[in-house]
Scaffold this active site. Structure first.
Site, PDB file in Angstrom:
ATOM      1  N   HIS A  54       0.857  -1.181   0.000  1.00  0.00           N
ATOM      2  CA  HIS A  54       0.000   0.000   0.000  1.00  0.00           C
ATOM      3  C   HIS A  54       0.889   1.225   0.000  1.00  0.00           C
ATOM      4  O   HIS A  54       1.933   1.230   0.643  1.00  0.00           O
ATOM      5  CB  HIS A  54      -0.923   0.002   1.234  1.00  0.00           C
ATOM      6  CG  HIS A  54      -2.076   0.923   1.061  1.00  0.00           C
ATOM      7  ND1 HIS A  54      -2.003   2.259   1.343  1.00  0.00           N
ATOM      8  CD2 HIS A  54      -3.332   0.686   0.600  1.00  0.00           C
ATOM      9  CE1 HIS A  54      -3.167   2.812   1.068  1.00  0.00           C
ATOM     10  NE2 HIS A  54      -4.000   1.891   0.612  1.00  0.00           N
ATOM     11  N   ASP A  86      -8.036  -5.412   0.017  1.00  0.00           N
ATOM     12  CA  ASP A  86      -8.544  -6.150  -1.138  1.00  0.00           C
ATOM     13  C   ASP A  86      -8.161  -7.613  -1.121  1.00  0.00           C
ATOM     14  O   ASP A  86      -8.719  -8.416  -1.861  1.00  0.00           O
ATOM     15  CB  ASP A  86      -8.032  -5.511  -2.435  1.00  0.00           C
ATOM     16  CG  ASP A  86      -8.713  -4.190  -2.674  1.00  0.00           C
ATOM     17  OD1 ASP A  86      -9.892  -4.086  -2.314  1.00  0.00           O
ATOM     18  OD2 ASP A  86      -8.077  -3.273  -3.200  1.00  0.00           O
TER      19      ASP A  86
END
Ligand code: CMC
Length: 466
Positions: free
Chosen positions: A322, A379
């Site tokens: 991320h 996700d």
């Protein structure tokens, strides 16, 4: 504190405490750059006057060190794995609220009182239907269209239907556009799925919750009653809460940039959906499942973990890493729990989940992923839950878009209400040709490099077969 005396976010950020000194080593000139301090988080060097004073721009592709605005909505501390909406921790919101509470919180800044909540629920519920002519848009798409392609088109088309909520200078119209977008997204998304199946579109029902409605719109048929399983409706609600907002990510920044030119909110959100679709952003949940499909068995995991580390290979482990979190994504922790709840409720032994957990274990022990602080993100798990609930893979990003709509529109609204907003217009570091004389076509030389498709790669693109 009254409305008039309450400091605006940009006024809070103006509290200049100290400055940075910038020195040009060539000329010896130096400039004082003031710093701005938010309520929490790192200080920010104010460079708004930099070009005017120094004649130099800053260079920051991907905005890794740039705050593009001030905002009161969401705070992230990526090192500590903290995510707060209007000051509330995401895990607490996911545990104790429903999606409507979170929508109200993001839009208005406070959790609703019982009366405010009832009013808000009603405002959303009464806007869930689609205009009959908008419904006809669907038949213009091929049945195999990706639902995100339909979302971009249909949401953008809302601008053509609601002329009474596109006056961006009217606060009531801004709120009305926000309600319409939040309310209609499940209907728009579910119709994209129904269209792919050739099944009749279901009408939303006003006595269902937002998540129950979404499940019924997706999986109900007119020939029989649909009763949403409360555990599954709660799981959907959590997925929506966990996706509701995430500060200045690519799609939210896209919505803000589109809105900075005073474009209408429906068009801005359509731009956000387009940005979300990419596999580096919201498209990652779909990409995780496709990757697990490709990996196939636990024995092949190592091969893919190594492939993700090859600098000459564009492959990445989807659902890992991320831009902001260099610690565990706090949304992933909640999502992991929900994932187990759902699989238990449905009695599913999903070999894909076993594969995912083994991949997680191996990657978290691998020095490459450890050193680069690449942890599973939200996700990684949401795809497994959605698959267990019966959502086809290509609908995963649509669910993300439904949840994120409130974040997009809250940021758009905040920007429209801020006195510091200006049209977004980044500059660049130009590395092209300097001015040169024009050559008539007959005098131009043939260049082998530009023939055929070779020019497309330009020699810079990473390919696996080079
Ligand atoms: N697999 C393998 N290597 C990776 C991965 C990954 N998933 N993510 C980052 N890296 C490497 C990358 O190659 C780079 O290595 P080096 O320093 O040797 O060049 C280093 O880690 C830093 O990566 P980066 O590309 O500079 O990081 P970024 O902040 O630009 O990218 C990201 C963040 C999310 C786009 C990236 O981690 C990624 O592509 N992840 C996979 C896609 C994904 O799961 N996206 C969903 C994000 S969460 C949902 C959302 O908010 O949208």
């Amino acid at each position: 504190m009254s409305q008039a005396t309450q400091p605006k976010n940009n006024e809070l950020a103006q509290a200049v405490r100290h400055s940075f000194t910038l020195t040009d080593n060539e000329t010896g000139e130096s400039w004082e750059l003031p710093t701005l301090h938010g309520s929490v988080g790192p200080k920010v060097i104010d460079i708004r006057k930099l070009y005017g004073q120094t004649g130099a721009f800053t260079y920051d592709p991907g905005f890794t060190s740039t705050a593009s605005c001030s905002s009161e909505i969401t705070y992230i501390d990526g090192e500590a794995g903290i995510l707060l909406h209007r000051g509330y921790a995401i895990a607490e919101l996911a545990e104790n609220t429903d999606f409507m509470d979170v929508c109200y919180l993001l839009l208005h800044g406070e959790l609703p009182s019982p009366e405010e909540k009832e009013q808000f629920d009603g405002d959303i519920t009464r806007h869930t239907m689609l205009h009959e002519q908008l419904v006809r848009f669907y038949s213009g798409f091929v049945r195999s269209a990706h639902p995100m392609a339909i979302m971009v088109g249909v949401v953008g088309a809302l601008s053509a239907f609601y002329h009474d909520s596109t006056d961006i200078n009217d606060p009531l119209q801004r709120m009305s556009a926000a309600h319409r977008l939040i309310a209609k997204m499940p209907t728009i998304g579910a119709y994209a799925y129904k269209y792919s199946l050739g099944q009749p579109f279901m009408q939303p029902l006003n006595d269902l919750t937002y998540s129950e409605n979404l499940l019924r719109l997706m999986f109900g048929v007119p020939t029989q009653e649909y009763q949403a399983n409360p555990v599954l409706a709660r799981a959907i609600d959590r997925i929506l809460i966990l996706h509701a907002d995430h500060e200045q990510n690519a799609s939210t920044s896209t919505v803000r940039l589109a809105g900075s030119s005073d474009a209408n909110p429906f068009a801005c959100v359509a731009a956000g959906i387009a940005s979300l679709w990419g596999p580096a952003h919201g498209g990652a949940n779909e990409a995780v499942l496709n990757m697990l499909e490709e990996i196939g068995t636990k024995e092949r995991i190592q091969k893919f973990v190594k492939k993700a580390q090859d600098p000459d290979d564009r492959f990445r482990l989807m659902g890992f890493g991320h831009r902001v979190y260099k610690n565990y994504d706090p949304r992933a922790t909640v999502m992991r729990e929900t994932c187990h709840e759902v699989l238990k409720e449905l009695g599913i032994q999903d070999p894909k989940l076993d594969l995912a957990l083994e991949l997680e274990r191996i990657a978290l022990e691998d020095p490459y992923f450890v050193d680069k602080k690449l942890y599973p993100n939200v996700d990684f798990y949401s795809g497994i839950i959605l698959r267990a609930l019966g959502f086809p893979t290509n609908m995963f990003t649509v669910l993300f878009a439904i949840g994120r709509t409130v974040g997009w529109i809250s940021h758009w609204k905040e920007m429209m209400e801020s006195s510091e907003s200006r049209i977004g217009r980044p500059r660049q570091l130009y590395v092209g040709k300097e001015e040169r004389p024009f050559t008539a076509v007959a005098q131009r030389e043939h260049t082998e490099k530009r023939s055929g498709w070779a020019w497309l790669w330009g020699g810079n693109r990473k390919t696996t077969d080079a």
